[in-house]
Design an enzyme around this catalytic site. Sequence first.
Site, PDB file in Angstrom:
ATOM      1  N   TRP A   1       1.002  -1.152  -0.068  1.00  0.00           N
ATOM      2  CA  TRP A   1       0.011   0.164  -0.093  1.00  0.00           C
ATOM      3  C   TRP A   1       0.889   1.316   0.077  1.00  0.00           C
ATOM      4  O   TRP A   1       0.746   2.179  -0.558  1.00  0.00           O
ATOM      5  CB  TRP A   1      -1.020   0.036   1.059  1.00  0.00           C
ATOM      6  N   HIS A   2       1.907   1.124   0.789  1.00  0.00           N
ATOM      7  CA  HIS A   2       2.733   2.245   0.837  1.00  0.00           C
ATOM      8  C   HIS A   2       3.544   2.723  -0.630  1.00  0.00           C
ATOM      9  O   HIS A   2       3.893   3.825  -0.591  1.00  0.00           O
ATOM     10  CB  HIS A   2       3.983   2.029   1.945  1.00  0.00           C
ATOM     11  N   GLY A   3       3.841   1.848  -1.551  1.00  0.00           N
ATOM     12  CA  GLY A   3       4.425   2.141  -2.519  1.00  0.00           C
ATOM     13  C   GLY A   3       4.566   1.054  -3.551  1.00  0.00           C
ATOM     14  O   GLY A   3       4.601  -0.254  -2.937  1.00  0.00           O
TER      15      GLY A   3
ATOM     16  N   PHE B   1       2.418   8.449  -0.348  1.00  0.00           N
ATOM     17  CA  PHE B   1       1.891   6.960  -0.157  1.00  0.00           C
ATOM     18  C   PHE B   1       0.427   6.618  -0.568  1.00  0.00           C
ATOM     19  O   PHE B   1      -0.138   7.623  -0.869  1.00  0.00           O
ATOM     20  CB  PHE B   1       2.062   6.397   1.011  1.00  0.00           C
TER      21      PHE B   1
END
Lengths: 313, 496
Positions: free
Chosen positions: B327-329, B496
């Site tokens: 999800w963050h990247g 993000f």
Amino acid sequence: MNIRSVILSMAASCALFPFLFAFVIHKPLTIGLMHQMFEQKLRHASQIQKPKLVIVAGSNGRFSHSCSEFERLTNVPCANLSVTAQVSLNFSVRLAQKVLRAGDVLFMPVEYGFLSGSVDGIGAGDEYALVVAYQRKEFSNFTLADTAEAWFHFDLPYLASAIGETTLDALGVKRRYSLDTLTSQGDEFGHSKQKGLNYQNYLHSLDWSAPALEILTAKSRSASELQILLREISDLGVTVIGGLPTTFDDEPIPKDVIESRREFFESFGGEFLVPANDSQYPRDRFYDTPYHLNEETQIQHTEDLTTRLIGYF
Amino acid sequence: MLFNSIEFLLIFLPICLAGHFLLRPIGNRSVSIWWLTICSFVFYAYWEIEYLFLLIASIVANFQLAKVIRSLEDEATNRKAPLLALGIVANLATIGYFKYAGFLGAVFLPEESAVRFDGILLPLAISFFTFQQIAYLVDAAKPTFQDRSFTEYALFVSFFPQLIAGPIVQHNDVVPQFRAPKFLRFDRALFGFGLSLLLLGLFKKVVLADTSALYATPVFSAADSGVQVQFFEAWSAALGYSFQLYFDFSGYSDMALGLAALFGIRLPINFNSPYKATSIIDFWRRWHITLSDFLKHYLYFPLGGDRKGKLRRHVNLLITMLLGGLWHGAGWNFIIWGGVHGCFLVVNHLWRQFSGSQLRRWKLGILLGWALTLVCVISAWVVFRAETLNGALEIYKGMLGLNGATLPSQVKILVPASLQGFVTFTGSSKLLAGGTVMGLFEMLFLFMIMGIAILSKNLYQLAPWSRTVLVLITGYFTVQAIGFGKAPSEFLYFQF
């Protein structure tokens, strides 16, 4: 929560901390030392009554150039006003202006970071800390924007390092250079090749490339101010001579870089001096940074320049 | 526009506030809500106006779908499930395209493939507003769901204090506040609270986070370029980034709370001193709380949670954390980071299973747990931050001392004799605090802020007079950083 108290606290903070940085929180080993060096060098220069050579640059001026050697070879008095590239060149030149008289020669082998038109404030800004803490009368030469910059110069790392420096100073810890490593003329001494062996691994590990051409344009406010300042000094009857700082000889300095500096100095009637080696030396001739020659090479470099500089007296 | 930018603080925010306070006396709730929604759209459009249409389209489509799902309430529930699935898939496909297509294409497509996904611009905040709307759709399928008007829904999704980097707000958190009588009344105490939180959050971001970055960025860049970093350089980078990210997110979270409070809205707490955590389980109850809650309720529980045996629970934890990392990247480093934290959580749960609860109440045990948790978290941030896996490996090698430990020779007198044998004293250390001895003393700053992160209370927990005193102490530095600072500024969590 009282909105007014939050706003008043904000305002009070903006008044309190400049006061503290002016009178209480200092960095004795860096800013304090800069102040002492300027004071000592200017005092020496102001006492010279005859036409003299004055050297103004960043720290390469005092590490790589020797007034005492120049005096020995020529009997012409010399004052090395070079302190550091951490203050703007304009600031250093403005201080030098106080001790320059007709007949003097101002030699400026300034670092490549100076005279770069892409850097509007030619210098790292430590003159703001210097002025706030020690030289508040210099505010008369500051614009309103510069004055605001000065009072709001101090960030949290500055505060942290001020605490560190004050503690070290109280413990008697000295830096590897200080007033004790300056000659009476203001040169560094004692930075021998032997002592410099300690830094050779570091120097040889550095990535270094020749400076690229950065066009000096009138759009740079500091460059324009410097030209005006140097023109004023020229009009006093002082011969202003630009030079090249001492650097590694890994790559040649591009000719267009040298020519752009020549154009800058000649634009207000100054001269320009380029040694045969473009002031470039092998890395093992340096002391602790890419701009600081060791003492032995400092003497040799000065001897080379003296043969050219003496012609101006 | 960034919250610490001049245009936000001196132009956008005053205009928004002025409009909000001028419209309140009219007493028309819809008008006030629309004003805030329009402000939020302007805020979003300032970044890239084309993607405003994506945001609006997403809001309209999700709202309409939720209405259709709600309209099936009295009918057979097996008609709701496919619609809900369609909505979730469509939202995830949208994120999938904009955020992950480039990464997946690089991984799975041959180099010579005619199909390319390079250069897709990531719409700001897509991860946040998409997740919020997925949660809304899931809730819409429940019989307990309360209907929302389109104006309320639009503001809930787009409200600018939380739009860009959270918290991930549930509609039940904020819509009742839009409906409450005090939404149209000026709450002096709440406004004061919001103002102090905004100013102190700004300080955390522009002073603490941005300064910490100066110690991290050069070393990570060097490591990513293949340069060997030694022990002190590696640890200064790891600590520098750990505090950069901490204060970036903490500061942003405080600013989000503060900005919302200026408009009379209370957002959920999203950050609770995570570096005080005494275990990894505790850490994830403190860091990005709303994301953890979302992943727990909408991923971990639907996977079965801990209801299908211990082994399955651990697998579910790993899957949840892997996807949480993703999800963050879109990058292997984020997946690895998520997986590492998943492993940490599994080990923590196993430890709790086999150790007694008394051991966990033992003071020395708590202290050791805190220290171990902090070291694990700091170490994991290295792979999270590095641009390349080789860069991360270089930093880890440095942290373990495999590349040696060097310090400037001038500080030799400060190093105890018993430890001098482990250090090489040299002229200067290139990447350590700018290579200067005086720069080393500026690193006292890192220890100062470590103290703040570990010892201080959350700002929202402090008494009002304490916050006023903090404004007195920090205000100058905030103005200095915003108006006169030289350190580059970026909000990490905006990425993000």
